[in-house]
Structure formats: structure tokens, C-alpha cells
Design a protein around this motif. Structure first.
Motif, PDB file in Angstrom:
ATOM      1  N   ALA A  58     -54.940 -39.774  -2.660  1.00 55.75           N
ATOM      2  CA  ALA A  58     -56.049 -39.977  -1.692  1.00 55.75           C
ATOM      3  C   ALA A  58     -55.965 -39.352  -0.849  1.00 55.75           C
ATOM      4  N   VAL A  59     -55.155 -38.765  -0.666  1.00 59.30           N
ATOM      5  CA  VAL A  59     -54.721 -37.293   0.731  1.00 59.30           C
ATOM      6  C   VAL A  59     -55.635 -36.642   0.510  1.00 59.30           C
ATOM      7  N   LEU A  60     -55.260 -35.840  -1.046  1.00 53.96           N
ATOM      8  CA  LEU A  60     -56.123 -34.873  -1.234  1.00 53.96           C
ATOM      9  C   LEU A  60     -58.099 -35.078  -0.639  1.00 53.96           C
ATOM     10  N   SER A  61     -58.396 -36.315  -2.002  1.00 59.89           N
ATOM     11  CA  SER A  61     -59.427 -36.775  -1.410  1.00 59.89           C
ATOM     12  C   SER A  61     -59.809 -36.389   0.336  1.00 59.89           C
ATOM     13  N   ASP A  62     -59.046 -37.730   0.805  1.00 61.34           N
ATOM     14  CA  ASP A  62     -59.610 -37.645   2.520  1.00 61.34           C
ATOM     15  C   ASP A  62     -59.353 -36.109   3.250  1.00 61.34           C
ATOM     16  N   ARG A  63     -58.899 -35.666   2.951  1.00 57.24           N
ATOM     17  CA  ARG A  63     -58.944 -33.866   3.119  1.00 57.24           C
ATOM     18  C   ARG A  63     -59.821 -33.403   2.892  1.00 57.24           C
ATOM     19  N   GLN A  64     -60.253 -33.452   1.425  1.00 53.07           N
ATOM     20  CA  GLN A  64     -61.716 -32.679   0.911  1.00 53.07           C
ATOM     21  C   GLN A  64     -62.842 -33.409   1.830  1.00 53.07           C
ATOM     22  N   ALA A  65     -63.002 -34.423   2.364  1.00 54.66           N
ATOM     23  CA  ALA A  65     -63.697 -34.972   3.189  1.00 54.66           C
ATOM     24  C   ALA A  65     -63.872 -35.222   4.642  1.00 54.66           C
ATOM     25  N   GLY A  66     -62.804 -34.626   5.427  1.00 49.44           N
ATOM     26  CA  GLY A  66     -63.097 -33.480   6.551  1.00 49.44           C
ATOM     27  C   GLY A  66     -61.470 -34.758   7.303  1.00 49.44           C
TER      28      GLY A  66
END
Length: 123
Positions: A58-66
Motif C-alpha cells: 500500500a505504501v509503494l502504491s501510494d508513493r507511485q500515485a504521488g
């Protein structure tokens, strides 16, 4: 859907199935006795490992989303600095075999003090 989001969805489905199994075991003492001592502890440990993996994804996904570290920290109930220290070095490594081969799907990347590009340290 990106591979990262697919991995998050898969991990959450695995956690859901594990939670269901733990619930069934908790309600059936005779089954737990048949399957051996420590079964509940092992089942809950596996659930905790899946939950930790879901957080990393989830953290990686949030970072990818900005998302900023402050936004991620707020979502996790921790400070931005703590979120950054815990998760900034994570990189996504997905293997279809996943946990059956004992592989973590998200891993911190080792970097030297002088190498700050975020990519793995050169050999």
C-alpha cells in the motif's frame, strides 16, 4: 491494473482467506487438537505477515500515485519522518511463486551512504 496494485489485491485476498481459516480454527477446538499444538499461533503469525506485506504494498502504491510521506504517515498513524525511515528504501519485487518459496515481495534496497539515487548499490 498495474502489477503493484495486482500484488496488493492478491495479498489482501490471501489475508482474507487466512483470517477466515483462523476464525474457523478458533471455533473448532477438536480440529485444532487434530492438527497439532501451536496451530493457532502459526495461523495468526501468517496473517500478521500478510498484513505487513499489504502495508508495504500500500505504501509503494501510494508513493507511485504521488502521495507524500506526510499523507502516508497520516494514513498509518505515524509521523512523516517515521514513514519515510521505515519505507523509503522499499522496492517492488514480485514473483508469481511468492511466499511458497519464502520470498518477500517487497524488499528494502541496500544503498551506500554516497549512493542516494534510490537504485541498488553498484557492485
Amino acid at each position: 491494473m498495474s502489477m503493484l496494485r495486482a500484488a496488493l489485491a492478491w495479498t489482501l485476498e490471501e489475508a482474507k482467506a487466512q483470517a477466515t481459516a483462523v476464525t474457523i480454527l478458533a471455533g473448532d477446538l477438536s480440529m485444532a487438537r487434530e492438527l497439532g499444538p501451536g496451530l493457532h499461533s502459526r495461523a495468526v503469525r501468517e496473517l500478521a505477515e500478510l498484513a505487513a506485506e499489504a502495508v508495504r504494498l500500500a505504501v509503494l502504491s501510494d508513493r507511485q500515485a504521488g502521495a507524500s510521506w506526510a499523507q502516508i504517515g497520516a494514513g498509518l498513524g505515524i509521523s512523516a519522518d517515521t514513514a519515510r525511515r521505515r519505507y523509503a528504501r522499499l522496492r517492488f519485487h514480485w514473483s508469481p511463486e511468492g511466499p511458497s518459496f519464502g520470498m518477500r515481495r517487497t524488499e528494502p534496497v541496500r544503498t551506500s551512504r554516497n549512493h542516494t539515487s534510490g537504485s541498488p548499490r553498484p557492485p
